[in-house]
Design a protein around this motif. Structure first.
Motif, PDB file in Angstrom:
ATOM      1  N   UNK B  72       0.859  -1.190   0.000  1.00  0.00           N
ATOM      2  CA  UNK B  72       0.000   0.000   0.000  1.00  0.00           C
ATOM      3  C   UNK B  72       0.890   1.233   0.000  1.00  0.00           C
ATOM      4  N   UNK B  74      -0.318   4.653  -0.535  1.00  0.00           N
ATOM      5  CA  UNK B  74      -0.977   5.943  -0.407  1.00  0.00           C
ATOM      6  C   UNK B  74      -2.426   5.855  -0.835  1.00  0.00           C
ATOM      7  N   UNK B 121       8.143   9.068  13.063  1.00  0.00           N
ATOM      8  CA  UNK B 121       7.172   9.453  14.090  1.00  0.00           C
ATOM      9  C   UNK B 121       5.926   8.567  14.104  1.00  0.00           C
ATOM     10  N   UNK B 122       6.121   7.276  13.906  1.00  0.00           N
ATOM     11  CA  UNK B 122       5.019   6.316  13.968  1.00  0.00           C
ATOM     12  C   UNK B 122       5.506   5.180  14.863  1.00  0.00           C
ATOM     13  N   UNK B 135       3.558   1.656   6.276  1.00  0.00           N
ATOM     14  CA  UNK B 135       3.132   3.029   6.537  1.00  0.00           C
ATOM     15  C   UNK B 135       3.849   3.960   5.587  1.00  0.00           C
ATOM     16  N   UNK B 136       3.140   4.975   5.128  1.00  0.00           N
ATOM     17  CA  UNK B 136       3.782   6.103   4.467  1.00  0.00           C
ATOM     18  C   UNK B 136       3.991   7.151   5.552  1.00  0.00           C
ATOM     19  N   UNK B 137       5.209   7.548   5.755  1.00  0.00           N
ATOM     20  CA  UNK B 137       5.479   8.460   6.862  1.00  0.00           C
ATOM     21  C   UNK B 137       6.855   9.086   6.657  1.00  0.00           C
ATOM     22  N   UNK B 138       7.210   9.981   7.588  1.00  0.00           N
ATOM     23  CA  UNK B 138       8.526  10.593   7.516  1.00  0.00           C
ATOM     24  C   UNK B 138       9.588   9.610   7.967  1.00  0.00           C
ATOM     25  N   UNK B 141      13.823  13.613   7.622  1.00  0.00           N
ATOM     26  CA  UNK B 141      13.086  14.701   6.984  1.00  0.00           C
ATOM     27  C   UNK B 141      12.466  14.309   5.656  1.00  0.00           C
ATOM     28  N   UNK B 142      12.527  13.016   5.349  1.00  0.00           N
ATOM     29  CA  UNK B 142      12.099  12.580   4.014  1.00  0.00           C
ATOM     30  C   UNK B 142      10.748  11.877   4.064  1.00  0.00           C
ATOM     31  N   UNK B 143       9.978  12.034   3.015  1.00  0.00           N
ATOM     32  CA  UNK B 143       8.741  11.271   2.875  1.00  0.00           C
ATOM     33  C   UNK B 143       9.115   9.876   2.391  1.00  0.00           C
TER      34      UNK B 143
END
Lengths: 87, 181
Positions: B72, B74, B121-122, B135-138, B141-143
């Motif tokens: 997954x 997004x 931060x997850x 998860x899509x997350x930081x 500092x990167x996506x």
């Protein structure tokens, strides 16, 4: 401030970017007239209380979201996908 | 233009082992972003299952069948890796080739969760983020994208141009975790 993304769950607000009032989802018809378009492009409410904003979850799922929040208490009251909020 | 050799994003810099944790580069093969056309979600999910034997992953999930993975990626987006997309997917779906666009590494070892706790931060601890979670997350500092692998390690993805930053961030976090003993 934290926003509960419908896809990603509870996330920090720094993952999101702010667009503006969710009025942007209610685009007038092309022939709606100058008054309707002037209102849509330029005129905004400045509510003391509940407001609906568009946010983009750019560090997460990439979805546009409609966040309901209270400008007096800073409570975030709800969040839904813009694609579903528009219907 | 004599002979050209493809280089991976982290060529010559991995594997990196610090304090029982290891970062190694992963070559996933072809990578394709799949998105359903309007109202075609079920049809695209069915085509993915029929052609590749993969379940369409819901939000925050990844599925696997042999070398092929469906991660997954997004809103209305799934990344198919390890297999070239079957032509049948192109009817109900929009396919975008992402091969070579991503830096893909895996992080293994007992301190992997502590390392990622410094960068992501997850909450990635096992009870809530077990096998098949993504998860899509930081990442720093990167996506990025974080996926829990069947082996207990993590698959990390950031844009290819950010390979050096990812390795720097991982190295710093691994050294800090290792220093705590």
């Amino acid at each position: 401030m934290r926003i509960t993304c419908p896809h990603c769950g509870d996330r920090d607000s720094r993952e999101f970017s702010y667009k503006g009032h969710a009025l942007a989802l209610e685009r007038p018809a092309p022939d709606a007239g100058a008054e309707a378009w002037d209102d849509y492009v330029h005129l905004r409410e400045n509510p003391a209380g509940e407001t609906r904003d568009l946010w983009h979850h750019h560090f997460g799922c990439g979805a546009w979201l409609v966040v309901t929040r209270n400008t007096l208490t800073h409570d975030v009251l709800g969040c839904e996908l813009a694609s579903e909020a528009r219907r | 233009m004599d002979r050209l050799f493809a280089k991976t994003p982290c060529a010559g810099q991995l594997p990196l082992s610090i304090g029982g944790m290891t970062v190694s580069e992963v070559e996933l093969g072809p990578m394709t972003a799949l998105s359903p056309r309007k109202g075609q979600g079920a049809a695209l999910a069915g085509a993915l299952g029929a052609a590749h034997g993969l379940d369409w992953p819901g939000a925050g999930r990844a599925t696997a069948a042999g070398d092929a993975r469906a991660i997954w990626f997004g809103h209305d987006s799934v990344l198919l890796t390890g297999a070239a997309p079957d032509a049948a997917l192109a009817g109900p779906g929009v396919l975008v080739d992402q091969s070579d666009a991503w830096t893909v590494v895996r992080l293994d070892g007992t301190g992997a969760e502590a390392v990622l706790a410094r960068l992501v931060p997850v909450d990635l601890r096992a009870p809530g983020f077990g096998t098949g979670a993504t998860a899509r997350c930081r990442i720093g500092h990167m996506a990025g994208s974080v996926t829990r692998l069947e082996t207990g390690g993590f698959l990390l993805m950031v844009f290819r141009s950010m390979a050096q930053t990812l390795l720097h961030d991982l190295k710093s976090a691994m050294e800090a975790v290792a220093a705590r003993g």
